[in-house]
Design a protein around this motif. Structure first.
Motif, mmCIF file in Angstrom:
data_model
loop_
_atom_site.group_PDB
_atom_site.id
_atom_site.type_symbol
_atom_site.label_atom_id
_atom_site.label_comp_id
_atom_site.label_asym_id
_atom_site.label_seq_id
_atom_site.Cartn_x
_atom_site.Cartn_y
_atom_site.Cartn_z
ATOM 1 N N LEU A 66 12.865 57.782 23.274
ATOM 2 C CA LEU A 66 12.070 58.647 24.140
ATOM 3 C C LEU A 66 12.484 58.566 25.599
ATOM 4 N N GLY A 67 13.230 57.546 25.963
ATOM 5 C CA GLY A 67 13.706 57.447 27.330
ATOM 6 C C GLY A 67 14.594 58.608 27.735
ATOM 7 N N MET A 68 15.078 59.381 26.757
ATOM 8 C CA MET A 68 15.976 60.504 27.027
ATOM 9 C C MET A 68 15.241 61.830 27.230
ATOM 10 N N ILE A 69 13.908 61.828 27.204
ATOM 11 C CA ILE A 69 13.194 63.103 27.296
ATOM 12 C C ILE A 69 13.520 63.832 28.595
ATOM 13 N N ARG A 70 13.441 65.183 28.536
ATOM 14 C CA ARG A 70 13.754 66.024 29.689
ATOM 15 C C ARG A 70 12.542 66.775 30.225
ATOM 16 N N THR A 71 11.422 66.708 29.548
ATOM 17 C CA THR A 71 10.228 67.401 30.018
ATOM 18 C C THR A 71 9.835 66.834 31.380
ATOM 19 N N ARG A 72 9.552 67.740 32.334
ATOM 20 C CA ARG A 72 9.312 67.342 33.720
ATOM 21 C C ARG A 72 7.869 67.621 34.124
ATOM 22 N N ALA A 73 7.401 66.819 35.061
ATOM 23 C CA ALA A 73 6.060 66.989 35.630
ATOM 24 C C ALA A 73 6.182 67.044 37.151
ATOM 25 N N GLU A 74 5.774 68.159 37.740
ATOM 26 C CA GLU A 74 5.811 68.328 39.191
ATOM 27 C C GLU A 74 4.400 68.184 39.746
ATOM 28 N N PRO A 75 4.187 67.251 40.676
ATOM 29 C CA PRO A 75 2.837 67.069 41.216
ATOM 30 C C PRO A 75 2.391 68.269 42.037
ATOM 31 N N GLY A 76 1.121 68.636 41.882
ATOM 32 C CA GLY A 76 0.530 69.716 42.670
ATOM 33 C C GLY A 76 -0.323 69.148 43.780
ATOM 34 N N GLU A 77 -0.743 70.013 44.689
ATOM 35 C CA GLU A 77 -1.525 69.560 45.837
ATOM 36 C C GLU A 77 -2.950 69.180 45.452
ATOM 37 N N ASP A 78 -3.425 69.686 44.303
ATOM 38 C CA ASP A 78 -4.812 69.428 43.904
ATOM 39 C C ASP A 78 -4.972 68.224 42.981
ATOM 40 N N GLY A 79 -3.905 67.456 42.806
ATOM 41 C CA GLY A 79 -3.979 66.278 41.942
ATOM 42 C C GLY A 79 -3.537 66.546 40.514
ATOM 43 N N SER A 80 -3.320 67.815 40.177
ATOM 44 C CA SER A 80 -2.812 68.151 38.852
ATOM 45 C C SER A 80 -1.279 68.171 38.895
ATOM 46 N N TYR A 81 -0.689 68.454 37.735
ATOM 47 C CA TYR A 81 0.773 68.493 37.615
ATOM 48 C C TYR A 81 1.185 69.755 36.880
ATOM 49 N N ARG A 82 2.426 70.196 37.113
ATOM 50 C CA ARG A 82 2.985 71.335 36.394
ATOM 51 C C ARG A 82 4.016 70.791 35.403
ATOM 52 N N ILE A 83 3.734 71.018 34.117
ATOM 53 C CA ILE A 83 4.551 70.447 33.048
ATOM 54 C C ILE A 83 5.496 71.512 32.512
ATOM 55 N N THR A 84 6.793 71.165 32.470
ATOM 56 C CA THR A 84 7.807 72.110 32.004
ATOM 57 C C THR A 84 8.747 71.401 31.033
ATOM 58 N N GLY A 85 8.923 72.015 29.861
ATOM 59 C CA GLY A 85 9.820 71.447 28.866
ATOM 60 C C GLY A 85 9.452 71.902 27.474
ATOM 61 N N SER A 86 10.168 71.380 26.482
ATOM 62 C CA SER A 86 9.944 71.762 25.087
ATOM 63 C C SER A 86 9.806 70.519 24.220
ATOM 64 N N LYS A 87 8.923 70.596 23.243
ATOM 65 C CA LYS A 87 8.700 69.519 22.295
ATOM 66 C C LYS A 87 8.823 70.074 20.878
ATOM 67 N N ILE A 88 9.252 69.230 19.961
ATOM 68 C CA ILE A 88 9.358 69.657 18.565
ATOM 69 C C ILE A 88 8.577 68.695 17.668
ATOM 70 N N PHE A 89 8.350 69.156 16.445
ATOM 71 C CA PHE A 89 7.664 68.355 15.417
ATOM 72 C C PHE A 89 6.251 67.950 15.865
ATOM 73 N N ILE A 90 5.542 68.881 16.482
ATOM 74 C CA ILE A 90 4.210 68.570 17.004
ATOM 75 C C ILE A 90 3.160 68.977 15.969
ATOM 76 N N THR A 91 2.576 67.986 15.331
ATOM 77 C CA THR A 91 1.561 68.227 14.310
ATOM 78 C C THR A 91 0.310 68.812 14.953
ATOM 79 N N GLY A 92 -0.125 69.955 14.442
ATOM 80 C CA GLY A 92 -1.318 70.597 14.983
ATOM 81 C C GLY A 92 -1.133 71.101 16.393
ATOM 82 N N GLY A 93 0.122 71.370 16.792
ATOM 83 C CA GLY A 93 0.373 71.882 18.136
ATOM 84 C C GLY A 93 -0.333 73.195 18.392
ATOM 85 N N ASP A 94 -0.492 73.973 17.336
ATOM 86 C CA ASP A 94 -1.331 75.168 17.397
ATOM 87 C C ASP A 94 -1.950 75.353 16.024
#
Length: 595
Positions: free
Chosen positions: A175-203
Motif C-alpha cells: 500500500l505504500g505505492m498508492i497514488r490517491t492524493r488528498a489536498e487540504p482545503g481551507e475549511d479543514g476538509s480535503y479534496r480526494i483524487t484517485g482510483s481504487k479497485i476491488f472495493i466491496t460495497g463501493g456502490d
C-alpha cells in the motif's frame, strides 16, 4: 440443497460450557450490565431465524442474478434490498457498536457466532454489513468526536453503509505505492483524487449513503507506508443538521465479474476531488486501518467457517439419502436396492473431516474473540490486557488463513460427497466452492498472513507472543494431566506443542543468518500452528464432554469427533514440521529462468 439450520447447540456448548463466556462478561465492567446468558441465547436464536428464513432463500438466486452496473449505478439482486431492510430493522448492524452512538456494545464472542450464521446462509449478503461494521470500528477508534457523532448512529442503523477503499491497480499488498492524493482545503476538509479497485460495497442500492474510508497521501507525505493517511469520504455529503445534501465527487466506474460472491458488488471507485475528512492523525492511516484489521481478518476467517458449515450440512443430508452400493459389512438398508452412501468409510472420512475442522475452527474463533473482548473491554493497561493484545496479534493471521484454507477444503469435500451432482448448479455445492475461494485472497492473501505470523508476530519479537500462547496451552495440559480419561488427548497435545515450540525456535535461529528463512517456512508453519491450535480446542471440548457422555449423545459426538481429529488429522503436523525444517535452499537455489 438442504435448508440451512444454525448449529445453535454447538454454539451454546462453546460459549457456556467450554469458555464460560458469562463469567468473563460478568467481570468486565463494560459488559457486566450489557449481556448475560439469557440475552446471548436470545440473540443467537433470533439470528438463526433470520439466517434460515430471510438470507438463505436468496443465496442461490442472488448468485444467479448477480449485481448490475448501469451508468454508474449499482443494483443488487432481487430480494437483497428487502432482506437488508429486515436486517437493519432488527438492529443487527448495531450489535457490536459503541453504545454512546447507538450501538449495543455486545462482545465479539457473541458476534463471532452471529457472523458465522450470516455467512453460512449468504456470504454475499454478509459482506455489506461486515464492511460497514469494520468502517465503524475505525471511525470509533480514530475519528474526531464530530465525525463519530455525525456518522456512527446512521451507520449502526444501516441507513448509511460503509466501505473500505485501500487497493489500487498497481498497489495491493504494498500500500505504500498508492497514488490517491488528498489536498487540504481551507475549511479543514480535503479534496480526494484517485482510483481504487476491488472495493466491496463501493456502490449499492441498499442504503441511502455509503461512507468510504479511503487511504490517500498528502502532497508533502513521506514516501512509502509512513506517508499514508485515512479519510472519510461520503457518497452523499451530509448537511449540518444531519440531512443528506449534494452528491459528492465519488462514483463507481464499473463492477467486477467474478468467480463467486456475485451478489456482492465489487467496485472500481473514482474520486474526482471528492470532499473528505481526516480520520486519525496525518500519515498514520495504516495504524488507523489496522485497528479494524484484527476484527475484519477474523471476520473473513469466519466466512470460511460459515461456508464449511453449509457444505457439511448439505453433504450430510445428501449422504443419508443417496443410495449407492452396499456397505462393506453387508446390507444395512435391507428394504432398499442399495445402502445410503453414509455407510461407506470414505464418505465417513469426508464428513468427519468437515465436522472436525468446523468444530476446531468454531472453537478457535470463539477463543480469539475472547481475547479481542479482553483487549477491548479490559480496564486500564494491565498485564491481562497486554497479553490479550499480543495473543490477538499472533492468532489473527492463523484464524484468517487457516479457517479459509480449510474452508475451501471443506467445500470441496462436500462437493465430492455429492459426486457429479456436486458439480452442477442444482445442488448449490459448486456455489460454495466458488464463493469461499475469495476468502483466501482478500483482506491480505493467505501467503501474506503466513508472512505476518512468522515475520512480524514471531521473529520480530523473538517468539514472545508464541510463548504466551504456549503457556496457555501448557496450563490446560497441566490442569488435565491427572485425568486418566484425558490421556488420549493431553499426551499428544503436549507432544505437538513441543514440536511447534521446537519448530518456532528453529525458525528464530535460521532467520538470524538466512533472510529467506521466514518466508520459506511461513505457510507450512501457519498450518502447523493451525493444527496444534485445533488440537488444543478439541482437547478443551473433550475435557468438558467426557464428564457428560451419559447425559446426552451430543457429548459423545464431541468426544468421538475429537478422537477422529487427533487420530486422522493432527498427524499432518509432523509432515508440516518436516517441510519447515527443509529450509529455504530448495526454494531459492533454482535460477529464475528455470522456474
Amino acid at each position: 440443497m438442504a435448508e440451512y439450520k444454525a448449529p445453535l447447540r454447538e454454539m451454546h456448548f462453546l460459549l457456556h460450557e467450554v469458555f464460560a463466556a458469562e463469567k468473563l462478561w460478568a467481570r468486565l465492567p463494560a459488559l457486566a450490565e450489557t449481556v448475560d446468558r439469557e440475552t446471548a441465547d436470545a440473540i443467537l436464536e433470533e439470528m438463526a431465524k433470520l439466517a434460515a428464513n430471510t438470507l438463505d432463500p436468496i443465496n442461490r438466486s442472488g448468485d444467479e442474478e448477480g449485481c448490475h452496473w448501469n451508468d454508474g449505478v449499482v443494483t443488487t439482486p432481487k430480494g437483497f434490498p428487502e432482506a437488508y431492510a429486515t436486517f437493519c430493522e432488527g438492529g443487527w448492524g448495531a450489535l457490536l457498536g459503541n453504545p454512546e452512538y447507538g450501538g449495543m456494545g455486545m462482545p465479539k464472542m457473541l458476534g463471532a457466532q452471529v457472523e458465522e450464521m450470516i455467512n453460512s446462509a449468504n456470504i454475499s449478503f454478509a459482506l455489506y454489513p461486515v464492511l460497514t461494521a469494520g468502517a465503524c470500528l475505525a471511525i470509533d477508534a480514530h475519528g474526531s468526536g464530530e465525525l463519530k457523532q455525525r456518522y456512527l448512529p446512521k451507520m449502526y442503523e444501516g441507513t448509511w453503509a460503509g466501505a473500505m477503499d485501500l487497493t489500487e491497480p498497481h498497489a495491493g499488498t504494498d500500500l505504500g505505492m498508492i497514488r490517491t492524493r488528498a489536498e487540504p482545503g481551507e475549511d479543514g476538509s480535503y479534496r480526494i483524487t484517485g482510483s481504487k479497485i476491488f472495493i466491496t460495497g463501493g456502490d449499492q442500492d441498499l442504503s441511502e449513503n455509503i461512507i468510504h474510508l479511503v487511504l490517500a497521501k498528502l502532497p508533502d507525505a513521506p514516501a512509502g507506508p509512513k506517508g499514508i493517511s485515512l479519510f472519510l469520504v461520503p457518497k452523499v455529503l451530509v448537511n449540518e443538521d444531519g440531512s443528506l445534501g449534494e452528491r459528492n465527487a465519488v462514483h463507481c466506474g464499473s463492477i467486477e465479474h467474478k468467480m463467486g460472491i456475485k451478489a456482492s458488488a465489487t467496485c472500481a471507485m473514482n474520486f474526482d476531488g471528492a470532499t473528505g475528512w481526516l480520520v486519525g492523525e496525518v500519515n498514520k492511516g495504516l495504524a488507523a486501518m489496522f485497528t479494524m484489521m484484527n476484527y475484519e481478518r477474523l471476520g473473513v476467517g469466519i466466512q470460511g467457517l460459515g461456508a464449511s458449515e453449509r457444505s457439511y450440512q448439505n453433504a450430510r443430508a445428501y449422504a443419508r439419502e443417496r443410495i449407492q452400493s452396499r456397505s462393506p459389512a453387508g446390507p444395512q438398508a435391507t428394504d432398499k436396492a442399495s445402502d445410503p452412501i453414509v455407510v461407506h468409510p470414505d464418505v465417513r472420512r469426508m464428513l468427519l473431516t468437515q465436522k472436525a475442522l468446523i468444530g476446531g475452527g468454531r472453537a478457535l474463533s470463539t477463543y480469539v474473540a475472547q481475547w479481542l473482548d479482553i483487549a477491548k473491554f479490559g480496564e486500564g493497561e494491565g498485564e491481562e490486557k497486554r497479553k490479550a493484545e499480543a495473543l490477538v496479534a499472533l492468532l489473527t493471521p492463523v484464524a484468517k488463513a487457516f479457517f479459509t484454507d480449510k474452508g475451501l477444503e471443506c467445500t470441496v469435500l462436500g462437493q465430492q460427497v455429492f459426486g457429479g451432482h456436486g458439480y452442477i448448479r442444482e445442488w448449490g455445492q459448486e456455489q460454495l466452492v466458488r464463493d469461499v475461494r475469495i476468502t483466501q485472497i482478500y483482506e491480505g492473501t493467505n501467503g501474506i498472513q503466513a508472512l505476518d505470523l512468522v515475520g512480524r508476530k514471531t521473529v520480530a519479537n523473538g517468539g514472545a507472543f508464541f510463548e504466551l500462547f504456549a503457556a496457555d496451552v501448557q496450563a490446560f495440559i497441566d490442569g488435565e494431566i491427572d485425568r486418566e480419561d484425558m490421556a488420549e488427548f493431553v499426551q499428544p497435545l503436549a507432544a505437538e506443542l513441543q514440536r511447534l515450540r521446537g519448530t518456532t525456535e528453529n525458525i528464530l535461529a535460521a532467520a538470524k543468518d538466512d533472510p529467506h528463512a521466514p518466508g520459506a517456512a511461513s505457510v507450512e508453519y501457519l498450518h502447523l500452528f493451525g493444527y496444534v491450535a485445533y488440537a488444543y480446542m478439541w482437547a478443551r471440548a473433550a475435557a468438558v464432554s467426557l464428564r457428560k457422555t451419559a447425559e446426552d449423545s451430543f457429548y459423545s459426538a464431541q468426544v468421538k469427533t475429537a478422537r477422529f481429529f487427533f487420530a486422522r488429522l493432527l498427524p499432518q503436523a509432523r509432515a508440516l514440521a518436516a517441510s519447515v525444517e527443509a529450509g529455504s535452499a530448495t526454494l531459492m537455489d533454482i535460477e529464475e529462468e528455470l522456474l
